[in-house]
Motif scaffolding. Sequence first.
Motif, PDB file in Angstrom:
ATOM      1  N   VAL A  43       0.843  -1.181   0.226  1.00  0.00           N
ATOM      2  CA  VAL A  43       0.113  -0.054   0.001  1.00  0.00           C
ATOM      3  C   VAL A  43       0.678   1.364  -0.097  1.00  0.00           C
ATOM      4  CG1 VAL A  43      -1.793   1.510   1.218  1.00  0.00           C
ATOM      5  CG2 VAL A  43      -1.821  -1.054   1.049  1.00  0.00           C
ATOM      6  N   TRP A  44       1.981   1.148   0.884  1.00  0.00           N
ATOM      7  CA  TRP A  44       2.837   2.640   0.856  1.00  0.00           C
ATOM      8  C   TRP A  44       3.671   2.438  -0.553  1.00  0.00           C
ATOM      9  CZ3 TRP A  44       2.336   6.323   3.616  1.00  0.00           C
ATOM     10  CH2 TRP A  44       1.904   6.341   4.804  1.00  0.00           C
ATOM     11  N   LEU A  45       3.855   1.348  -1.019  1.00  0.00           N
ATOM     12  CA  LEU A  45       4.682   1.423  -2.410  1.00  0.00           C
ATOM     13  C   LEU A  45       3.803   2.193  -3.390  1.00  0.00           C
ATOM     14  CD1 LEU A  45       6.746   0.568  -4.218  1.00  0.00           C
ATOM     15  CD2 LEU A  45       5.641  -1.619  -4.576  1.00  0.00           C
ATOM     16  N   PHE A  46       2.399   1.810  -3.414  1.00  0.00           N
ATOM     17  CA  PHE A  46       1.537   2.464  -4.327  1.00  0.00           C
ATOM     18  C   PHE A  46       1.468   4.063  -4.179  1.00  0.00           C
ATOM     19  CE2 PHE A  46      -2.289   4.007  -5.983  1.00  0.00           C
ATOM     20  CZ  PHE A  46      -2.624   3.363  -7.154  1.00  0.00           C
ATOM     21  N   TYR A  47       1.470   4.451  -2.928  1.00  0.00           N
ATOM     22  CA  TYR A  47       1.625   5.757  -2.632  1.00  0.00           C
ATOM     23  C   TYR A  47       2.855   6.577  -2.838  1.00  0.00           C
ATOM     24  CZ  TYR A  47       1.740  10.121   0.273  1.00  0.00           C
ATOM     25  OH  TYR A  47       2.045  11.578   0.366  1.00  0.00           O
ATOM     26  N   LEU A  48       3.785   5.849  -2.637  1.00  0.00           N
ATOM     27  CA  LEU A  48       5.247   6.386  -2.839  1.00  0.00           C
ATOM     28  C   LEU A  48       5.430   6.469  -4.550  1.00  0.00           C
ATOM     29  CD1 LEU A  48       7.338   4.829  -0.082  1.00  0.00           C
ATOM     30  CD2 LEU A  48       6.476   7.180  -0.335  1.00  0.00           C
ATOM     31  N   ILE A 224      10.536  10.052 -12.163  1.00  0.00           N
ATOM     32  CA  ILE A 224      11.421   9.184 -12.756  1.00  0.00           C
ATOM     33  C   ILE A 224      12.468   8.613 -11.732  1.00  0.00           C
ATOM     34  CG2 ILE A 224      13.219   8.616 -14.572  1.00  0.00           C
ATOM     35  CD1 ILE A 224      10.034   8.877 -15.638  1.00  0.00           C
ATOM     36  N   GLY A 225      12.870   9.638 -10.886  1.00  0.00           N
ATOM     37  CA  GLY A 225      13.586   9.200  -9.657  1.00  0.00           C
ATOM     38  C   GLY A 225      13.173   7.954  -8.843  1.00  0.00           C
ATOM     39  N   THR A 226      11.911   8.349  -8.608  1.00  0.00           N
ATOM     40  CA  THR A 226      11.200   7.363  -7.689  1.00  0.00           C
ATOM     41  C   THR A 226      10.999   6.254  -8.240  1.00  0.00           C
ATOM     42  OG1 THR A 226       9.839   9.310  -6.724  1.00  0.00           O
ATOM     43  CG2 THR A 226       9.106   7.347  -6.323  1.00  0.00           C
ATOM     44  N   LEU A 227      10.758   6.144  -9.605  1.00  0.00           N
ATOM     45  CA  LEU A 227      10.553   4.755 -10.312  1.00  0.00           C
ATOM     46  C   LEU A 227      12.025   4.151 -10.317  1.00  0.00           C
ATOM     47  CD1 LEU A 227       8.705   5.796 -13.480  1.00  0.00           C
ATOM     48  CD2 LEU A 227       7.791   4.294 -11.424  1.00  0.00           C
ATOM     49  N   ASN A 228      13.105   5.046 -10.192  1.00  0.00           N
ATOM     50  CA  ASN A 228      14.540   4.140 -10.369  1.00  0.00           C
ATOM     51  C   ASN A 228      14.775   3.659  -8.964  1.00  0.00           C
ATOM     52  OD1 ASN A 228      15.944   4.540 -12.450  1.00  0.00           O
ATOM     53  ND2 ASN A 228      16.105   7.106 -12.370  1.00  0.00           N
ATOM     54  N   ARG A 229      14.288   4.397  -7.886  1.00  0.00           N
ATOM     55  CA  ARG A 229      14.544   3.796  -6.490  1.00  0.00           C
ATOM     56  C   ARG A 229      13.557   2.653  -6.332  1.00  0.00           C
ATOM     57  NH1 ARG A 229      14.436   9.505  -5.713  1.00  0.00           N
ATOM     58  NH2 ARG A 229      12.394   9.385  -4.672  1.00  0.00           N
ATOM     59  N   LYS A 230      12.411   2.827  -6.855  1.00  0.00           N
ATOM     60  CA  LYS A 230      11.373   1.686  -6.131  1.00  0.00           C
ATOM     61  C   LYS A 230      11.012   0.625  -7.427  1.00  0.00           C
ATOM     62  CE  LYS A 230      10.306   3.562  -2.492  1.00  0.00           C
ATOM     63  NZ  LYS A 230      10.799   3.192  -1.009  1.00  0.00           N
ATOM     64  N   ILE A 231      11.613   0.854  -8.816  1.00  0.00           N
ATOM     65  CA  ILE A 231      11.328  -0.205  -9.576  1.00  0.00           C
ATOM     66  C   ILE A 231      11.796  -1.605  -9.292  1.00  0.00           C
ATOM     67  CG2 ILE A 231      13.690  -0.020 -10.921  1.00  0.00           C
ATOM     68  CD1 ILE A 231      10.098  -0.176 -12.632  1.00  0.00           C
ATOM     69  N   ASP A 232      12.563  -1.757  -8.476  1.00  0.00           N
ATOM     70  CA  ASP A 232      13.113  -3.260  -7.874  1.00  0.00           C
ATOM     71  C   ASP A 232      11.690  -3.776  -7.169  1.00  0.00           C
ATOM     72  OD1 ASP A 232      13.584  -1.158  -6.004  1.00  0.00           O
ATOM     73  OD2 ASP A 232      14.947  -2.213  -4.949  1.00  0.00           O
ATOM     74  N   PHE A 233      11.256  -2.651  -6.143  1.00  0.00           N
ATOM     75  CA  PHE A 233       9.904  -3.393  -5.595  1.00  0.00           C
ATOM     76  C   PHE A 233       8.895  -3.380  -6.475  1.00  0.00           C
ATOM     77  CE2 PHE A 233      12.233  -0.705  -2.600  1.00  0.00           C
ATOM     78  CZ  PHE A 233      11.822  -1.299  -1.254  1.00  0.00           C
ATOM     79  N   PHE A 245       7.911 -10.410  -1.425  1.00  0.00           N
ATOM     80  CA  PHE A 245       8.070  -9.116  -1.358  1.00  0.00           C
ATOM     81  C   PHE A 245       8.076  -8.559   0.098  1.00  0.00           C
ATOM     82  CE2 PHE A 245       5.976  -4.864  -0.810  1.00  0.00           C
ATOM     83  CZ  PHE A 245       6.489  -4.136  -2.163  1.00  0.00           C
ATOM     84  N   ALA A 246       7.469  -8.995   1.303  1.00  0.00           N
ATOM     85  CA  ALA A 246       7.759  -8.530   2.414  1.00  0.00           C
ATOM     86  C   ALA A 246       9.440  -8.692   3.014  1.00  0.00           C
ATOM     87  CB  ALA A 246       6.923  -9.413   3.515  1.00  0.00           C
ATOM     88  N   VAL A 247       9.881  -9.879   2.516  1.00  0.00           N
ATOM     89  CA  VAL A 247      11.158 -10.186   2.733  1.00  0.00           C
ATOM     90  C   VAL A 247      12.047  -9.153   2.284  1.00  0.00           C
ATOM     91  CG1 VAL A 247      13.149 -11.768   2.452  1.00  0.00           C
ATOM     92  CG2 VAL A 247      10.817 -12.658   3.213  1.00  0.00           C
ATOM     93  N   TYR A 248      11.874  -8.839   0.979  1.00  0.00           N
ATOM     94  CA  TYR A 248      12.730  -7.970   0.143  1.00  0.00           C
ATOM     95  C   TYR A 248      12.571  -6.476   0.833  1.00  0.00           C
ATOM     96  CZ  TYR A 248      14.859  -5.493  -3.818  1.00  0.00           C
ATOM     97  OH  TYR A 248      15.695  -4.789  -4.501  1.00  0.00           O
ATOM     98  N   SER A 249      11.244  -6.156   1.311  1.00  0.00           N
ATOM     99  CA  SER A 249      11.092  -4.835   1.840  1.00  0.00           C
ATOM    100  C   SER A 249      11.645  -4.609   3.069  1.00  0.00           C
ATOM    101  CB  SER A 249       9.598  -4.661   2.043  1.00  0.00           C
ATOM    102  OG  SER A 249       8.714  -4.668   0.794  1.00  0.00           O
ATOM    103  N   ALA A 250      12.016  -5.662   3.768  1.00  0.00           N
ATOM    104  CA  ALA A 250      12.865  -5.594   5.186  1.00  0.00           C
ATOM    105  C   ALA A 250      14.225  -5.356   4.843  1.00  0.00           C
ATOM    106  CB  ALA A 250      12.486  -7.055   5.802  1.00  0.00           C
TER     107      ALA A 250
END
Length: 490
Positions: A43-48, A224-233, A245-250
């Motif tokens: 949910v936070w990923l969507f917002y960010l 674009i910068g946000t996508l760069n930082r969050k594209i892995d998520f 996804f939870a393990v990766y987020s941690a």
Amino acid sequence: MNRSILSVILIIGRGLALTLNLLTVVILARLLSVAEYGLYQQVWLFYLLFSPIFQAGLPASIIYFLPNFSSTDRKSIVFQTMLLLMAFGALLSLASVMLSDFVLADYSEEAVGDYLYSFLLYPIFSLPIIFFDSLLIVLKKAKQAVFFTIYLALIHFVSIIIPTYLGLGLSTTFFCISIGAALNFIVVLIYLLWEFKGVMFRWSLPILRNQLQYSIPLALSSIIGTLNRKIDFVMISFFFSVEVFAVYSAGAFEIPIVGVVMGVIISITVPEFVRLLRDDKKQELLRIWKSSITKVSLIFFPLFIFLFVNAKDFIEVLFTSKFQNSHLIFSILIFTLPLRIANYGSLLQSFGKTKLIFRYSIMTLVMNVILNYIFIKTFGFYGAAVSTVVSMYFMNILQLRAGGRLLGIRITEMMPFKNLGIVLLYSFVPFVLTLPVSSLLSEYAATVRITVIAVLYGTIYFALMVGLSPFKMDIREVVWSFVNRNKTSS
């Protein structure tokens, strides 16, 4: 106020606020199941991902324009920016409902979109005050900035932890987060009305036009910068289950002090760089730039070595053994920390070269997406972390090179490499000296191991820096000036 002292004050304030955010994550990791924690983070990923679109670069424009404005114009730009961001927040809420199930796959019985309905009020009330602490810094109100930073973070913390601890479910938790944001908005609004009392407000189209001309290219770069930082998520969300996804987020969470230091640097240096460029003082700008990098490296380089070596214990202490594989992700992503000694885009931002930032961000995003896909297929979810590290180095080198051109110097003259080498050497020595202790503590709990090693490492490093390093006078000056200032004020 001295720039170093101001930095220390703001770092302490924002550090306490982000410590609350870290504590939030630590508590949630213990109260929620792995799947619930994954849904919470999605949910936070969507917002960010989508909030930079609806911010339109307006928060960053405040720092750029406000120093040169009169009181009346300052009130105009602040309040019309808040009104616009509130309207954009409402659009973001609408977009959340329309796009949630399309963007984020449903990995459980409950869709992410179901929780976003409880989250609808949050963008409306959070976006208008997102620039508040930076505004107070520009207005030279450091104490108020620290107070409000901690207060706003505390309200956010309470709104998450209480409903979660009571077991009321994620939907109720997100609703409480929205209510907390509304309360924070009201408090900030009351303060700003008091701050600008007696100053006439007028809607200024010329100011808005100049603001948008500056902010829109910056907004595109931010997106674009946000996508760069969050594209892995995003890639992990599409290719793997919510538990993965939870393990990766941690493993991918950011150390609080990193965001604190970088936020403070941008808030302080960008307005000062703008003034120096206006007065054609490029050499003074370069001196401050290098001095800032050296001082930040005094924190980040030892932190990098300590966390890389103790990654497994660090993640276990924070997230418990439920997230035991997260330490491998953390060990990879921690290699971005040495890069964070400077914000390379802020230099281009000070020159007003926001279009150049956007161009480099596009280039990096294309490379990042391609590398993510290839590396995930080759190395599994670890490949997403590797791709993120490679892409960050690529973009920062591009921005550093462009900054050198604008200042009329070579890229090798942009960084204080000699000072950085010394700091790195002094950061490595405590690691070597604490190795025997690490071996002796191998049978103890992770909490005991990392606490003892952290105290020893920090003590040795501080003793070396204060007693032997070329930077000892800078460190003593900052510490004693801060102590003496507090004694005087009390």
